[in-house]
Design a protein around this motif. Structure first.
Motif, PDB file in Angstrom:
ATOM      1  N   GLU A 330      28.244  -7.179  55.487  1.00 42.01           N
ATOM      2  CA  GLU A 330      27.900  -5.905  54.851  1.00 42.01           C
ATOM      3  C   GLU A 330      26.507  -5.965  54.239  1.00 42.01           C
ATOM      4  OE1 GLU A 330      29.656  -3.111  51.264  1.00 42.01           O
ATOM      5  OE2 GLU A 330      31.057  -4.254  52.511  1.00 42.01           O
ATOM      6  N   GLN A 331      26.142  -7.140  53.690  1.00 41.84           N
ATOM      7  CA  GLN A 331      24.834  -7.290  53.075  1.00 41.84           C
ATOM      8  C   GLN A 331      23.725  -7.466  54.114  1.00 41.84           C
ATOM      9  OE1 GLN A 331      23.942  -7.043  49.790  1.00 41.84           O
ATOM     10  NE2 GLN A 331      26.048  -6.331  49.499  1.00 41.84           N
ATOM     11  N   GLN A 332      23.973  -8.310  55.115  1.00 41.67           N
ATOM     12  CA  GLN A 332      22.924  -8.659  56.083  1.00 41.67           C
ATOM     13  C   GLN A 332      22.819  -7.683  57.240  1.00 41.67           C
ATOM     14  OE1 GLN A 332      23.758 -12.697  57.299  1.00 41.67           O
ATOM     15  NE2 GLN A 332      22.678 -13.559  55.562  1.00 41.67           N
ATOM     16  N   PHE A 333      23.927  -7.044  57.612  1.00 41.56           N
ATOM     17  CA  PHE A 333      23.929  -6.170  58.778  1.00 41.56           C
ATOM     18  C   PHE A 333      24.591  -4.824  58.459  1.00 41.56           C
ATOM     19  CE2 PHE A 333      24.412 -10.626  60.039  1.00 41.56           C
ATOM     20  CZ  PHE A 333      23.263 -10.804  60.780  1.00 41.56           C
ATOM     21  N   PRO A 334      24.070  -4.105  57.464  1.00 35.13           N
ATOM     22  CA  PRO A 334      24.704  -2.831  57.096  1.00 35.13           C
ATOM     23  C   PRO A 334      24.674  -1.806  58.221  1.00 35.13           C
ATOM     24  CG  PRO A 334      22.560  -3.083  56.021  1.00 35.13           C
ATOM     25  CD  PRO A 334      22.903  -4.400  56.622  1.00 35.13           C
ATOM     26  N   HIS A 335      23.708  -1.936  59.144  1.00 34.73           N
ATOM     27  CA  HIS A 335      23.632  -0.973  60.250  1.00 34.73           C
ATOM     28  C   HIS A 335      24.790  -1.136  61.232  1.00 34.73           C
ATOM     29  CE1 HIS A 335      21.816  -4.600  61.820  1.00 34.73           C
ATOM     30  NE2 HIS A 335      21.796  -4.100  63.038  1.00 34.73           N
ATOM     31  N   LEU A 336      25.536  -2.256  61.138  1.00 35.89           N
ATOM     32  CA  LEU A 336      26.679  -2.492  62.028  1.00 35.89           C
ATOM     33  C   LEU A 336      28.013  -2.301  61.306  1.00 35.89           C
ATOM     34  CD1 LEU A 336      25.420  -5.653  63.964  1.00 35.89           C
ATOM     35  CD2 LEU A 336      25.360  -3.273  64.708  1.00 35.89           C
ATOM     36  N   LEU A 337      27.967  -1.816  60.082  1.00 27.98           N
ATOM     37  CA  LEU A 337      29.179  -1.608  59.300  1.00 27.98           C
ATOM     38  C   LEU A 337      30.117  -0.652  60.042  1.00 27.98           C
ATOM     39  CD1 LEU A 337      30.312  -2.463  56.541  1.00 27.98           C
ATOM     40  CD2 LEU A 337      29.430  -0.330  55.606  1.00 27.98           C
ATOM     41  N   GLY A 338      31.367  -1.036  60.151  1.00 29.06           N
ATOM     42  CA  GLY A 338      32.334  -0.217  60.888  1.00 29.06           C
ATOM     43  C   GLY A 338      32.468  -0.621  62.334  1.00 29.06           C
ATOM     44  N   TYR A 339      31.465  -1.333  62.865  1.00 27.39           N
ATOM     45  CA  TYR A 339      31.516  -1.816  64.246  1.00 27.39           C
ATOM     46  C   TYR A 339      31.914  -3.291  64.308  1.00 27.39           C
ATOM     47  CZ  TYR A 339      29.072   2.401  65.825  1.00 27.39           C
ATOM     48  OH  TYR A 339      28.733   3.692  66.120  1.00 27.39           O
ATOM     49  N   ILE A 340      31.764  -3.998  63.205  1.00 29.86           N
ATOM     50  CA  ILE A 340      32.112  -5.425  63.188  1.00 29.86           C
ATOM     51  C   ILE A 340      33.612  -5.556  63.035  1.00 29.86           C
ATOM     52  CG2 ILE A 340      31.823  -7.617  61.972  1.00 29.86           C
ATOM     53  CD1 ILE A 340      29.058  -6.683  61.124  1.00 29.86           C
ATOM     54  N   ASP A 341      34.242  -6.158  64.036  1.00 26.78           N
ATOM     55  CA  ASP A 341      35.693  -6.324  64.045  1.00 26.78           C
ATOM     56  C   ASP A 341      36.056  -7.567  63.248  1.00 26.78           C
ATOM     57  OD1 ASP A 341      38.357  -6.288  64.526  1.00 26.78           O
ATOM     58  OD2 ASP A 341      38.256  -6.832  66.650  1.00 26.78           O
ATOM     59  N   CYS A 342      36.556  -7.352  62.048  1.00 24.76           N
ATOM     60  CA  CYS A 342      36.955  -8.473  61.200  1.00 24.76           C
ATOM     61  C   CYS A 342      38.458  -8.726  61.261  1.00 24.76           C
ATOM     62  CB  CYS A 342      36.533  -8.220  59.750  1.00 24.76           C
ATOM     63  SG  CYS A 342      34.726  -8.216  59.542  1.00 24.76           S
ATOM     64  N   ASP A 343      39.169  -7.907  62.033  1.00 26.86           N
ATOM     65  CA  ASP A 343      40.608  -8.100  62.209  1.00 26.86           C
ATOM     66  C   ASP A 343      40.818  -9.008  63.413  1.00 26.86           C
ATOM     67  OD1 ASP A 343      43.319  -7.902  62.000  1.00 26.86           O
ATOM     68  OD2 ASP A 343      43.461  -5.946  62.987  1.00 26.86           O
TER      69      ASP A 343
END
Length: 643
Positions: A330-343
């Motif tokens: 969230e801090q380093q790549f905010p432009h990918l927020l919501g696209y990063i699959d953390c599940d």
């Protein structure tokens, strides 16, 4: 034999391994009810493969007439649990297998090889004797042995336990004692590779303490449940993970997840058992072969999900690691927020997660750019995509600022100039996409982002030589260190603005600093006369502004500007050829002012964009959840409605 042996070996064992010989012999021994198995390996030296001999002894029921009849006929298994071809792997590695088997009061003796036609010699004793079968493997058929692990008792022990884990566990649970002894006798030992004469034993004590759970709802097969047998060791040296299917009493590995999903210092074993896997292995029992009505992707997805649940419960550090990873993303790549699959299963693989997220963003951008007309939904997506693209650019700017912060007095003026405005290159308006990432004049003021024309070294030299002052020598090594960027090509007829950046020698001498400021004004006059179409000169002088010099500048009517460093401003007018004046605002600033002010502006932009993207993701998630709930409700209503 009823089919040509060499062809059958290649057909049924396309990817053989020496360890399959041991697996097959052990499986046959268990089928015969053996409780004790001995594997004796002898070799002169590892490099002399032809000297390898193996003897496998078990106390099973032996080669009775019934079992020998099945053995003679290839591909005539006892039941669906067996393949009837496993013994072929013996002949892929050894020319001859001398079989000596006694049961009841009988003794059978035969040699199994490629010429075997089903004959054996039988001797009868006057009384019954203990059952015992010995397989002597001679005439190693390969040029070399692939790995020391194929012969080392310790390595074979681990692999045999893994291959027969559930079978051995079942024997233990039923109270049946078993013992598998593995010994290696080497004439010429290799101490460096630990290839020495040694012996190990496998018994119930060596088995890991397995747990088991059933998958609550198996949508793949309504009639068969799936049991997960697992073992987690949080005190392991290194990292190891096995995921496999139990098929017909053996462990068949499947590539569900990588070992990297568990932390270093952990070991995990997951073996899935179910009636639906009955007989679902290839001929060599190395690969899962599912029935046509079962989707491999659906099965693997189901099993991965269940593994993920267990790992989170059994290895607490996974949740902590993933929580930190999500915050870092969230801090380093905010432009990918919501696209990063953390599940995901186990530990988040940062590289894989970021690559996947980037591809999702590219897909959305492509969808927007390829459409002819924006629908309301696509318009919403376009706003989101543009915010993300701008955020990515702001992140790039943060990297430039960080690099600038690391610069010290040891860095040359060239390095500083090239970071702000790259020299010895020439850019124009038509290279706006690449230029925006190379022109860093925004460090001085964001309005200069639109300035695109950076002069090549040749053209820059020409201008500098024409704006040298009387006390400066053309071509001199100490000539003024200047970089310029124009709002348009100065060779065209249209009016242009120009940003001039000049780094002055760092000194605390007020006299020299004052002289440097006077030079700026004189040089601005020369520049306005040389380039007649310049309509405004933005002049930035980077000098060492100490407290004493700052006070002098204020006395001279230089206005201090709000800054985290020291910045002073004064408006001048440079006379033009033919009359008129060019507005020439000059900024005198310290190096730390450039860095600190740019950092503050950039951080503000980033926080605004990060917050906007976060809110949009939350809004989208709520909408998707609402839509999904509506679908469930509608489907329930349809199912409940009377016909």
């Amino acid at each position: 034999m009823e089919i040509e042996t060499s062809s059958a070996i290649k057909l049924f064992f396309p990817n053989p391994s020496l360890v399959l010989v041991f697996y097959e012999a052990i499986a046959n021994a268990f089928d015969a009810g053996a409780s004790e198995i001995g594997i004796d390996i002898s070799i002169q030296s590892f490099s002399l493969a032809s000297s390898l001999n193996v003897k496998i002894i078990d106390n099973g029921c032996g080669f009775s007439d019934e079992s020998f009849e099945r053995f003679k006929k290839l591909m005539k298994p006892r039941d669906a649990f067996h393949k009837g071809i496993g013994r072929l792997v013996f002949l892929d590695y050894f020319s001859n297998v001398h079989v000596l088997s006694q049961w009841s009061n009988k003794y059978r003796n035969f040699v199994y090889n490629k010429e075997f036609v089903g004959n054996s010699e039988i001797v009868e004793f006057e009384s019954e004797r203990p059952s015992k079968t010995t397989l002597n493997f001679t005439g190693f058929a390969k040029e070399k042995i692939k790995s020391y692990d194929d012969l080392l008792p310790g390595s074979l022990k681990e692999r045999i336990i893994a291959h027969f884990l559930l079978t051995l566990k079942d024997l233990k649970d039923k109270g049946h004692n078993f013992k598998i002894r593995i010994s290696l006798n080497v004439e010429e030992e290799n101490l460096q590779r630990e290839f020495i004469s040694t012996s190990v034993e496998i018994n119930s004590v060596d088995l890991p303490k397995m747990q088991s759970v059933e998958i609550a709802k198996n949508t793949l097969d309504a009639f068969s449940s799936i049991k997960i047998n697992f073992y987690i060791n949080n005190y392991y040296v290194g990292r190891n993970l096995l995921t496999a299917i139990s098929i017909d009493g053996r462990t068949v590995p499947i590539n569900l997840v990588l070992p990297s999903v568990i932390p270093i210092g952990c070991s995990a074993v997951f073996i899935f058992s179910s009636d639906m896997f009955f007989g679902c292995a290839d001929s060599s029992r190395q690969k899962l072969v599912l029935p046509e009505n079962v989707s491999e992707s659906a099965l693997y997805s189901l099993l991965r999900r269940e593994i993920g649940k267990i790992l989170v419960d059994e290895i607490p550090q996974i949740s902590e690691f993933n929580k930190k990873a999500k915050k870092r993303f969230e801090q380093q790549f905010p432009h990918l927020l919501g696209y990063i699959d953390c599940d995901v299963v186990g530990l988040i693989d940062g590289e894989e997660a970021l690559n996947s997220a980037q591809q999702k963003l590219f897909k959305q951008q492509k969808e927007i750019l390829q459409c002819e007309h924006l629908s309301d939904a696509l318009y919403e997506k376009s706003l989101d995509a543009s915010s993300r693209t701008l955020t990515e650019y702001i992140l790039y700017r943060e990297k430039i600022i960080s690099k600038l912060k690391l610069m010290t007095s040891d860095n040359s003026e060239d390095e500083i100039h090239n970071l702000i405005v790259p020299r010895r290159k020439e850019y124009h308006q038509d290279s706006i996409l690449s230029g925006v990432y190379e022109n860093n004049a925004w460090l001085l003021d964001d309005k200069f982002m639109t300035f695109r024309t950076i002069l090549s070294e040749k053209r820059m030299d020409e201008i500098i030589n024409n704006i040298l002052l009387s006390d400066e020598v053309e071509g001199e090594a100490g000539r003024p260190d200047i970089a310029m960027i124009f709002s348009a090509d100065p060779n065209d007829n249209g009016p242009v603005d120009v940003v001039v950046v000049e780094v002055k020698k760092i000194t605390d001498s007020e006299k020299e600093n004052q002289y440097a400021i006077n030079q700026l004004i004189q040089r601005a006059v020369k520049l306005s006369k040389y380039c007649s179409n310049i309509q405004r000169i933005w002049y930035y002088a980077v000098v060492n502004v100490n407290d004493e010099f700052a006070e002098t500048l204020q006395i001279q009517k230089w206005a201090p500007l709000y800054s985290k460093g020291k910045v002073f401003y004064q408006e001048f007018q440079a006379p033009k050829v033919g009359g008129g004046f060019v507005p020439t605002p000059i900024f005198v600033l310290s190096f730390d002012a450039i860095v600190s002010d740019a950092e503050a502006r950039n951080h503000t932009f980033l926080e605004i964009l990060r917050d906007a993207i976060k809110k949009n993701v939350e809004k989208t998630s709520i909408k998707e959840s609402s839509d999904s709930f509506a679908v469930i409700i509608n489907e329930s209503i349809v199912e409940a409605s009377p016909l």
